[in-house]
Design a protein around this motif. Structure first.
Motif, short mmCIF file in Angstrom:
data_model
loop_
_atom_site.label_atom_id
_atom_site.label_comp_id
_atom_site.label_asym_id
_atom_site.label_seq_id
_atom_site.Cartn_x
_atom_site.Cartn_y
_atom_site.Cartn_z
N ARG A 49 -6.20 0.87 2.52
CA ARG A 49 -7.46 1.61 2.61
C ARG A 49 -7.21 3.08 2.28
NH1 ARG A 49 -10.39 0.31 8.10
NH2 ARG A 49 -12.26 0.73 6.87
N ASP A 80 -5.45 -1.37 7.22
CA ASP A 80 -4.82 -0.11 7.64
C ASP A 80 -3.30 -0.26 7.73
OD1 ASP A 80 -7.16 1.42 7.83
OD2 ASP A 80 -7.55 0.74 9.88
N ARG A 114 -12.21 -2.19 -1.14
CA ARG A 114 -11.05 -1.60 -1.80
C ARG A 114 -9.86 -2.56 -1.82
NH1 ARG A 114 -10.52 3.86 1.57
NH2 ARG A 114 -11.43 2.44 3.13
N ASN A 139 -16.59 2.29 0.62
CA ASN A 139 -15.36 2.18 1.42
C ASN A 139 -15.63 1.65 2.83
OD1 ASN A 139 -14.22 3.25 -0.85
ND2 ASN A 139 -13.35 5.05 0.12
N LEU A 161 -9.79 -5.39 8.71
CA LEU A 161 -9.69 -3.94 8.57
C LEU A 161 -8.40 -3.41 9.19
CD1 LEU A 161 -13.39 -2.91 9.33
CD2 LEU A 161 -12.29 -3.15 7.10
N ASP A 181 -15.57 -3.36 3.24
CA ASP A 181 -14.67 -2.46 2.51
C ASP A 181 -14.03 -3.29 1.40
OD1 ASP A 181 -12.73 -0.76 1.53
OD2 ASP A 181 -12.06 -0.08 3.50
#
Length: 581
Positions: free
Chosen positions: A416, A411, A290, A476, A407, A288
């Motif tokens: 994200r 979050d 982003r 993503n 990850l 991911d």
């Protein structure tokens, strides 16, 4: 037509128009002298009004007897509402009813059929036909429909031909488990449902179709989760006389077209990253991107200081959480508990706080000096106020655990954003991966993927080093699609099968039809398949593909609405020559 308009199209310019609407009663509000009814269909909601004095007593009585989900036909005059509702598109008007017909009554539904419902997942799946009446679910299927149309439009403009391939095919040993279908006419033999139309689309290239696509159902008998179903849909494509760059260019164009046409988003250039870099920097072949937090290896500055946990590890790797040095002990303990979860699998977590005054506070202070910790911070490009999180162990396991932590932090820090999209090509995968259980190589993608030309000579001498001429598109952190340039030469395909443990006889038995076809002028070709359900979920901002499938299965692979799978009659089994234990 029973209606003149839908429940979503009337506006102020329709005032004084005589109309007839059909739909379902969403709710009624009875104030005695005035009754309002919200009438719903696929297109929206229109408010009906019944008023004493201007509505007959018979009509008022009819209106009082309407229940939720009654199917009705209402005729009347469009009038402007005194109290407008800006939450619905028809909120400036209502229909003063002059005639009402109940087309069908309804039992009280088991959950409220509104955007925010009180029904749980299993209940709504059992009554899926009712759940499909709700706005959010209907909008998801509308998105799916539009994506299907835009995909077809783009590929048609690019010269692709849509060709259907068989659903009853031959079972193969590679890949996930097949669903098998017994043949009554050929007792003791079975068809398989296709996991992909792979061999057929390659045969279409041999046949000269040049550019093929299909929006196709595929089937895999595997464990399920939010982004998996036993039956799913792919955008399946294959092209002749192309190289990898051609494929990437065409399907970058398709993804950009879908984002612009469906969401009005210009996603810009799509970055490219090698598989090796993806694993080194993110611990995942579907990173991911982003947000940052790339991995930094700390072996050179963290080992050799007497901390046995690090000294005995193959890798020491960290991430920098910007602005998180103010994390409390409770928050840090929670992170430690998180990485120790079985699904993450780390044995512990080391942290370093980069304090605002330039000092450092860590969980390993007795092993490392302030200068040592400063060197960590410099290696990780950290600033005052940042938090360093460090794991160690064997390379593969530790990188996977750090990916989960990264990850998790993404979050926690709201990095994200589902309304932000970042697409990426991951390239140069290993062609083969070693399996300790079977003590042999398996194809990382599938057996028909071509090695990159420069690695072809390594296929026998160093198979684990061979790179695949393959590519995945990641959006993503989700693998949205993947493909490869294919082997189109029989000799190379036979060499590939040997590396996968096939004897010549087994290869001929399973895939002889394809290798035989290569003897008749197979062109260079390659292709890609996108997970259509996953794309829908990505565009719709959901983690679950079930929300974008009309009649999905649950996590046990069951359709609780029709109670499937289910036993079959003994007579059917006897006809098929199948006996159950």
């Amino acid at each position: 037509m029973l209606r003149t308009h839908t429940c979503g199209e009337l506006r102020v310019n329709h005032v004084n128009t005589e109309v007839t609407l059909c739909g379902w009663v969403q709710r009624t509000r009875n104030k005695g002298s005035v009754i309002w009814v919200d009438l719903r269909d696929r297109y929206g909601i229109t408010q009906l009004i019944f008023e004493e004095g201007s509505t007959t007593t018979e009509l008022m009585t009819q209106a009082t007897k309407l229940g939720r989900e009654f199917v009705v036909k209402a005729s009347g005059t469009v009038v402007e509402r005194l109290s407008k509702n800006d939450k619905i598109e028809t909120g400036d008007i209502e229909v003063k009813v002059s005639a009402l017909e109940v087309l069908n009554k309804s039992n009280v539904p088991p959950f409220t059929i509104e955007d925010d419902t009180d029904g749980g997942d299993e209940l709504r799946m059992k009554y899926r036909y009712l759940d499909l009446r709700r706005g959010p679910v209907r909008n998801n299927l509308q998105l799916r429909h539009r994506m299907m149309q835009e995909t077809r439009s783009y590929l048609d403009d690019q010269g692709f031909m849509e060709v259907e391939t068989p659903v009853l095919i031959k079972s193969t040993p590679e890949g996930a488990r097949d669903f098998v279908v017994p043949s009554r006419m050929n007792e003791g033999e079975f068809y398989a449902l296709p996991q992909s139309p792979q061999t057929f689309k390659q045969l279409l290239m041999v046949s000269g179709m040049d550019r093929y696509f299909q929006i196709v159902k595929c089937f895999r008998d595997e464990d399920l989760r939010a982004d998996r179903q036993p039956e799913f849909t792919q955008i399946d494509c294959e092209l002749s006389f192309i190289d990898r760059e051609d494929v990437l260019t065409i399907f970058e164009g398709m993804i950009k077209h879908l984002f612009m046409s469906l969401k009005g988003i210009e996603i810009g250039d799509i970055d490219r990253m090698s598989y090796d870099d993806a694993m080194r920097l993110y611990g995942s072949d579907k990173p991911d991107t982003r947000f940052d937090m790339q991995f930094v290896e700390l072996n050179g500055v963290a080992q050799g200081k007497g901390f046995n946990v690090f000294d005995a590890s193959e890798i020491v790797v960290g991430i920098c959480a910007k602005g998180c040095s103010n994390y409390t002990r409770k928050q840090l303990d929670a992170l430690t508990d998180y990485v120790k979860k079985p699904q993450v699998g780390a044995k512990g977590l080391v942290y370093v706080k980069c304090n605002e005054d330039g000092s450092f506070k860590s969980s390993v202070d007795k092993f490392y000096t302030q200068e040592d910790l400063k060197s960590w911070a410099e290696e990780m490009n950290a600033s005052a106020g940042d938090l360093l999180l460090v794991l160690s162990g064997d390379k593969d396991h530790t990188r996977k655990a750090m990916n989960e932590l990264r990850l998790h932090m993404g979050d926690a820090l709201n990095l994200r954003n589902k309304d932000e999209y970042k697409a990426l090509w991951v390239l140069d995968f290993p062609l083969l991966e070693w399996d300790e259980e079977t003590t042999r190589f398996h194809a990382m993608h599938h057996p028909f993927t071509s090695p990159v030309p420069q690695d072809l000579d390594k296929l026998e001498s160093a198979p684990g080093e061979v790179k695949a001429n393959a590519y995945d598109m990641v959006i993503n952190g989700v693998e949205a699609g993947g493909g490869s340039i294919r082997i189109h030469d029989r000799t190379i395909q036979q060499r590939m099968f040997k590396q996968l443990g096939f004897t010549d006889e087994e290869a001929q038995d399973q895939f002889g039809f394809l290798m035989d076809a290569f003897e008749y002028g197979a062109p260079p070709h390659g292709g890609i398949a996108f997970g259509f359900d996953r794309l829908c979920a990505l565009f719709g901002g959901s983690d679950s593909i079930r929300d974008f499938i009309a009649f999905p299965k649950n996590n046990s692979g069951r359709d609780v609405m029709i109670d499937s799978p289910s036993p079959v009659d003994r007579v059917q089994l006897d006809e098929l020559g199948i006996s159950l234990k």
